[in-house]
Scaffold this motif. Structure first.
Motif, mmCIF file in Angstrom:
data_model
loop_
_atom_site.group_PDB
_atom_site.id
_atom_site.type_symbol
_atom_site.label_atom_id
_atom_site.label_comp_id
_atom_site.label_asym_id
_atom_site.label_seq_id
_atom_site.Cartn_x
_atom_site.Cartn_y
_atom_site.Cartn_z
ATOM 1 N N ASP A 368 0.831 -1.205 0.000
ATOM 2 C CA ASP A 368 0.000 0.000 0.000
ATOM 3 C C ASP A 368 0.866 1.256 0.000
ATOM 4 O O ASP A 368 0.574 2.231 -0.713
ATOM 5 N N ARG A 369 1.924 1.266 0.768
ATOM 6 C CA ARG A 369 2.809 2.424 0.819
ATOM 7 C C ARG A 369 3.548 2.627 -0.498
ATOM 8 O O ARG A 369 3.749 3.761 -0.948
ATOM 9 N N LEU A 370 3.968 1.519 -1.099
ATOM 10 C CA LEU A 370 4.650 1.608 -2.393
ATOM 11 C C LEU A 370 3.720 2.147 -3.475
ATOM 12 O O LEU A 370 4.131 2.954 -4.322
ATOM 13 N N ALA A 371 2.470 1.689 -3.459
ATOM 14 C CA ALA A 371 1.503 2.187 -4.453
ATOM 15 C C ALA A 371 1.325 3.689 -4.321
ATOM 16 O O ALA A 371 1.270 4.415 -5.329
ATOM 17 N N LEU A 372 1.243 4.167 -3.090
ATOM 18 C CA LEU A 372 1.096 5.609 -2.878
ATOM 19 C C LEU A 372 2.332 6.354 -3.372
ATOM 20 O O LEU A 372 2.227 7.397 -4.040
ATOM 21 N N ALA A 373 3.509 5.823 -3.064
ATOM 22 C CA ALA A 373 4.747 6.478 -3.489
ATOM 23 C C ALA A 373 4.860 6.547 -5.005
ATOM 24 O O ALA A 373 5.368 7.527 -5.567
ATOM 25 N N ALA A 374 4.357 5.510 -5.684
ATOM 26 C CA ALA A 374 4.462 5.449 -7.144
ATOM 27 C C ALA A 374 3.261 6.068 -7.853
ATOM 28 O O ALA A 374 3.243 6.138 -9.089
ATOM 29 N N GLY A 375 2.254 6.487 -7.096
ATOM 30 C CA GLY A 375 1.042 7.028 -7.705
ATOM 31 C C GLY A 375 0.238 5.980 -8.440
ATOM 32 O O GLY A 375 -0.425 6.270 -9.442
ATOM 33 N N MET A 376 0.279 4.730 -7.962
ATOM 34 C CA MET A 376 -0.408 3.618 -8.605
ATOM 35 C C MET A 376 -1.630 3.193 -7.799
ATOM 36 O O MET A 376 -1.717 3.440 -6.598
ATOM 37 N N ASP A 377 -2.575 2.533 -8.472
ATOM 38 C CA ASP A 377 -3.669 1.886 -7.769
ATOM 39 C C ASP A 377 -3.096 0.706 -6.981
ATOM 40 O O ASP A 377 -2.375 -0.131 -7.555
ATOM 41 N N PRO A 378 -3.390 0.601 -5.675
ATOM 42 C CA PRO A 378 -2.766 -0.468 -4.870
ATOM 43 C C PRO A 378 -3.146 -1.866 -5.319
ATOM 44 O O PRO A 378 -2.351 -2.800 -5.178
ATOM 45 N N TRP A 379 -4.355 -2.029 -5.855
ATOM 46 C CA TRP A 379 -4.766 -3.359 -6.292
ATOM 47 C C TRP A 379 -4.086 -3.729 -7.608
ATOM 48 O O TRP A 379 -3.746 -4.894 -7.834
ATOM 49 N N GLU A 380 -3.843 -2.738 -8.451
ATOM 50 C CA GLU A 380 -3.126 -2.981 -9.699
ATOM 51 C C GLU A 380 -1.670 -3.344 -9.412
ATOM 52 O O GLU A 380 -1.088 -4.202 -10.091
ATOM 53 N N LEU A 381 -1.071 -2.710 -8.421
ATOM 54 C CA LEU A 381 0.304 -3.064 -8.043
ATOM 55 C C LEU A 381 0.390 -4.531 -7.630
ATOM 56 O O LEU A 381 1.345 -5.234 -7.986
ATOM 57 N N ARG A 382 -0.612 -5.012 -6.933
ATOM 58 C CA ARG A 382 -0.617 -6.418 -6.548
ATOM 59 C C ARG A 382 -0.725 -7.315 -7.781
ATOM 60 O O ARG A 382 -0.058 -8.348 -7.873
ATOM 61 N N ARG A 383 -1.579 -6.951 -8.715
ATOM 62 C CA ARG A 383 -1.745 -7.765 -9.935
ATOM 63 C C ARG A 383 -0.441 -7.885 -10.694
ATOM 64 O O ARG A 383 -0.076 -8.975 -11.178
ATOM 65 N N ILE A 384 0.288 -6.795 -10.811
ATOM 66 C CA ILE A 384 1.549 -6.792 -11.552
ATOM 67 C C ILE A 384 2.524 -7.809 -10.975
ATOM 68 O O ILE A 384 3.289 -8.437 -11.701
ATOM 69 N N ASN A 385 2.467 -8.003 -9.666
ATOM 70 C CA ASN A 385 3.466 -8.842 -8.998
ATOM 71 C C ASN A 385 2.971 -10.221 -8.586
ATOM 72 O O ASN A 385 3.734 -11.001 -8.011
ATOM 73 N N LEU A 386 1.707 -10.544 -8.870
ATOM 74 C CA LEU A 386 1.191 -11.865 -8.520
ATOM 75 C C LEU A 386 1.909 -12.966 -9.295
ATOM 76 O O LEU A 386 2.164 -12.838 -10.495
ATOM 77 N N ARG A 387 2.186 -14.051 -8.588
ATOM 78 C CA ARG A 387 2.740 -15.209 -9.282
ATOM 79 C C ARG A 387 1.693 -15.841 -10.180
ATOM 80 O O ARG A 387 0.496 -15.807 -9.878
ATOM 81 N N GLU A 388 2.136 -16.463 -11.256
ATOM 82 C CA GLU A 388 1.259 -17.158 -12.188
ATOM 83 C C GLU A 388 0.934 -18.549 -11.635
ATOM 84 O O GLU A 388 1.658 -19.073 -10.777
ATOM 85 N N PRO A 389 -0.150 -19.175 -12.139
ATOM 86 C CA PRO A 389 -0.550 -20.486 -11.610
ATOM 87 C C PRO A 389 0.550 -21.538 -11.632
ATOM 88 O O PRO A 389 0.655 -22.356 -10.715
ATOM 89 N N ALA A 390 1.378 -21.544 -12.653
ATOM 90 C CA ALA A 390 2.410 -22.577 -12.776
ATOM 91 C C ALA A 390 3.704 -22.198 -12.059
ATOM 92 O O ALA A 390 4.654 -22.986 -12.038
ATOM 93 N N ASP A 391 3.758 -21.007 -11.473
ATOM 94 C CA ASP A 391 4.969 -20.583 -10.774
ATOM 95 C C ASP A 391 5.168 -21.404 -9.498
ATOM 96 O O ASP A 391 4.204 -21.894 -8.909
#
Length: 791
Positions: A368-391
């Motif tokens: 949440d703090r990183l999203a604020l610092a980057a001016g990003m939506d916090p939920w979108e930041l999580r999506r960008i970094n989620l592992r894929e099913p086969a990971d």
């Protein structure tokens, strides 16, 4: 579909143990009595840390009506216990290390006599310096609490090069998070009844989450063979991990054997507070950075846990926290260093969430703090970094493949709380007359491991039997402690086998009559019952139908199980009147309703089948909880995923936070019992609410400040007035063999970071310490400041 009674239809049922609980007719194990019963009491240390010089018990032994007075020299076997490490003394010999340490125990004819006998036991102590926090414990000059030092366990995980990762970051957040010592506060405090029988065996009626492990430990202590001890462990008035470890059992067992009479022990609330387990307080320091695209380039973590005076499962909790500070995300570079430290504070141990609560509070706070610092939506930041099913999993280990991570993330679109957060906050603020009330919305993401993990024995299994009286006995070595296990087992038997509730006899929590099924912990019991029944279905059904076929003179493939007994297997398309194929001649549409199939014919009741069989028909299964093919102890193979959103109201006059609404999406496979599923999430969120807003079992120099629930505040119904929506995500990949995942803990894990994110949305302040201190959120309203300045 949101989970509720209407949506669940006929699957919403009255629990088998429900009427007894709501009417008060059901007796807990601590309610039990026996003829000739004595009252047991335990003498505990008044000091957090002291050397024992001498114990004098003669006066207590001479008191009329006192039948046993015991200390360390009276333990016939091992004078220690602990699930993983046997380092906690039954009775202390040379030193006490916390205010719950036992020095002696008595059994007397009345409670008053037992209390008097305790007062007559004289103990000379040399008080020693108190080690009150892990930082102090780790200093070189600090005395050692154990011969091997003040460190219980160290662990860690590194990947890549953390310095390179930090250098590649555009935005970096560095923060320290502190979590509290939380009490389990179950309704039924620790206790039980201990009965030596005429055959020399000991029967133990005491709450636990693993009866067979209790039996093993008690055998070591009493020097009895395991076969000489029977543990009956259900029903239980709450546990949440707090009764997983032995508590009063060693003392009740030893007193009963010494007095040769039944002994009952039941802790007062204060006794439960001083001697019982608590959630591990942790300090978690994190330094996390992302690049310009939002990818996590570096994640550096130090975890320090206060395990108290003895091990319990402190090492395992630390391993779990280390795994879950990584969570469901991908990192280019990581460095995690974790330590669990002995102190003279109260006992820390197993607690719902098992280290995940502390880890996720810190991890989600970082995002949440990183999203604020980057001016990003916090939920979108999580999506960008989620592992894929086969990971692979957090440690790079193979894990069971699901799409639960993505499904839980996408489910947030179903949450009106999250969807309308910006407009709702603005409208709410503009409409209110009270400028000190502010609303905010926050969300958090969860990944939670099930089972005990790699390298830890995790046996499972169950048994089905057609008993002589015609009842289907389902026997499992689990315990019912309020989680709804019996209701879930009953519903699975009805749906998978076709039985009627009246056909069933559910047997759990009795080491004389159940197979080894492993512990009722780690969100594993429902999953393992499901797997057991799946294994047993062809075996047990086949035995019943074969026996029925012989009795009826019919091929077994023409028979089927059903409510009450054996039926002729009906042809799926067999109808009375016009054949279904006639309707199909009109394109499958008929001007008149299709006739219904004829009801199947009951050929043989289960009681008749039992009589004809001549002996019980039984099938049993045994297996291990699935684990990863990986060398790291504790690494998990099966995970549940979740997302939680909350709306809060912050009163800046009082600093109090009120949760208005909650939304939980849980990706954990098929719902076995909708009522229990909803209850677990609701109950877990209530526990997490206290963890976040009010609960902290504070200590001062090794002494508890709150001795009862009048000063230790847990949430009540009034605090749960907001709505709770639960969205179960039931889809699993085709061919998945692991079935429903556990949800007993996931409802407790994500609420704290969601609430603290919502508080930031309301008043712009980040929370780093739980429970939230109201003074951090208090401010004088603008009109009050003007009035003061105008005087």
């Amino acid at each position: 579909m949101l989970l509720n009674r209407k949506a669940s239809g006929k699957r919403w049922r009255v629990r088998p143990d429900g009427p007894g609980k709501v009417t008060g007719k059901l007796a807990y194990l601590t309610d039990m009595t026996a003829e000739g019963m004595l009252v047991g009491r335990i003498l505990r240390s008044p000091h957090p840390h002291a050397r024992i010089i001498e114990i004098r018990m003669d006066k207590a032994k001479q008191l009329r009506g006192v039948h046993a007075v015991l200390a360390s020299g009276d333990v016939p076997g091992l004078n220690a216990f602990g699930i993983a490490v046997q380092d906690q003394p039954v009775f202390c010999t040379d030193r006490v290390r916390y205010v719950g340490d036992a020095v002696a125990a008595v059994a007397a004819e009345t409670a008053e006599l037992a209390e008097l006998a305790l007062q007559l036991i004289e103990v000379d102590y040399e008080v020693l310096p108190v080690i009150g926090d892990p930082v102090q414990a780790l200093r070189e000059e600090t005395p050692l609490l154990h011969a091997h030092g003040n460190v219980l366990h160290r662990t860690g995980y590194s990947h890549g090069d953390i310095a390179s990762g930090i250098a590649a970051c555009r935005h970096i957040v560095e923060e320290t998070y502190t979590t509290p010592r939380q009490m389990h506060t179950y309704m039924e405090t620790e206790g039980g009844l201990f009965v030596p029988d005429e055959n020399g065996r000991l029967i133990v009626y005491a709450p636990t989450q693993h009866g067979f492990l209790d039996r093993l430990q008690l055998a070591r202590i009493t020097a009895l063979p395991e076969s000489g001890i029977r543990v009956i462990s259900s029903p239980i008035g709450g546990s949440f991990g707090g009764k997983d470890e032995l508590n009063v059992q060693p003392y009740g067992a030893l007193l009963a054997l010494a007095a040769k009479r039944p002994v009952r022990i039941h802790n007062s609330r204060w006794e439960s507070v001083r001697a019982g387990l608590k959630r591990h307080p942790m300090t978690i320091h994190m330094k996390t950075g992302i690049d310009g695209n939002g990818r996590i380039m570096a994640h550096e973590v130090q975890i320090t846990a206060d395990t108290g005076p003895y091990a319990t499962l402190g090492a395992e909790v630390l391993n779990f926290a280390t795994e879950h500070v990584l969570g469901p995300y991908r990192y280019e570079h990581t460095d995690i260093q974790s330590i669990s430290v002995y102190t003279n504070n109260g006992m820390s141990g197993e607690f719902r969430g098992f280290g995940g609560n502390q880890a996720v509070f810190a991890l989600e706070g970082q995002l949440d703090r990183l999203a604020l610092a980057a001016g990003m939506d916090p939920w979108e930041l999580r999506r960008i970094n989620l592992r894929e099913p086969a990971d692979p999993g957090p440690f790079g280990q193979p894990i069971a493949v699901t799409d639960g991570a993505r499904q839980a993330w996408e489910a947030m679109a179903e949450a009106s709380i999250w969807r309308d957060r910006h407009s709702a906050e603005k409208q709410e603020t503009e409409r209110r007359r009270e400028p000190w009330l502010h609303t905010g919305v926050g969300a958090a993401y969860i990944m939670h491991g099930s089972g005990l993990g790699v390298g830890i024995p995790d046996f499972a299994g169950g048994r089905l039997t057609l008993a002589e009286d015609g009842r289907i006995e389902a026997a499992f070595g689990y315990e019912e402690f309020g989680q709804g296990l019996l209701a879930t087992l009953e519903l699975m038997l009805i749906e998978q086998f076709g039985f009627d509730p009246g056909d069933l006899r559910l047997i759990i929590g009795d080491t004389d009559h159940v197979p080894r099924s492993g512990s009722s912990t780690a969100s594993r019991a429902t999953s393992m019952m499901w797997k057991s029944l799946r294994n047993l279905q062809p075996l047990f059904t086949g035995k019943l139908l074969e026996a029925a076929g012989q009795a009826l003179g019919l091929p077994s493939d023409q028979l089927a199980l059903g409510p009450g007994g054996i039926y002729a297997k009906a042809n799926e398309w067999e109808c009375t009147g016009r054949a279904a194929s006639d309707a199909a001649g009109f394109g499958g549409v008929s001007a008149e309703p299709l006739p219904q199939p004829a009801p199947p014919e009951l050929l043989l009741t289960y009681k008749e089948l039992a009589l004809t069989a001549g002996e019980p028909l039984t099938a049993e299964t045994g297996f291990h909880f699935p684990t990863s093919s990986f060398g790291r102890v504790g690494a998990h193979f099966i995970y549940s995923y979740g997302a939680v959103a909350v709306k809060v109201e912050v009163n800046t006059l009082t600093g109090r936070v009120r949760v208005l609404d909650q939304f939980h999406a849980v990706a954990a496979g098929p719902v076995m019992n909708p009522q229990g599923y909803l209850g677990q999430i609701e109950g877990g969120s209530s526990m997490a609410l206290g963890y976040t807003l009010s609960e902290n079992s504070l200590m001062d120099q090794g002494h508890y400040l709150a001795k009862n629930l009048d000063t230790y505040l847990i949430p009540t119904v009034a605090d749960m007035r907001g709505g709770i929506e639960v969205l179960p995500i039931e889809e699993l990949p085709e061919g998945d063999e692991y079935g429903p995942r556990g949800i007993g803990e996931i409802g407790t894990v994500g609420l704290a970071p969601a609430i603290t994110a919502a508080v930031h949305g309301a008043v712009g302040r980040w929370i780093t310490r739980l429970p939230i201190d109201p003074s951090e959120l208090q401010e004088r309203p603008s009109f009050a400041r003007k009035a003061v300045s105008g005087r």
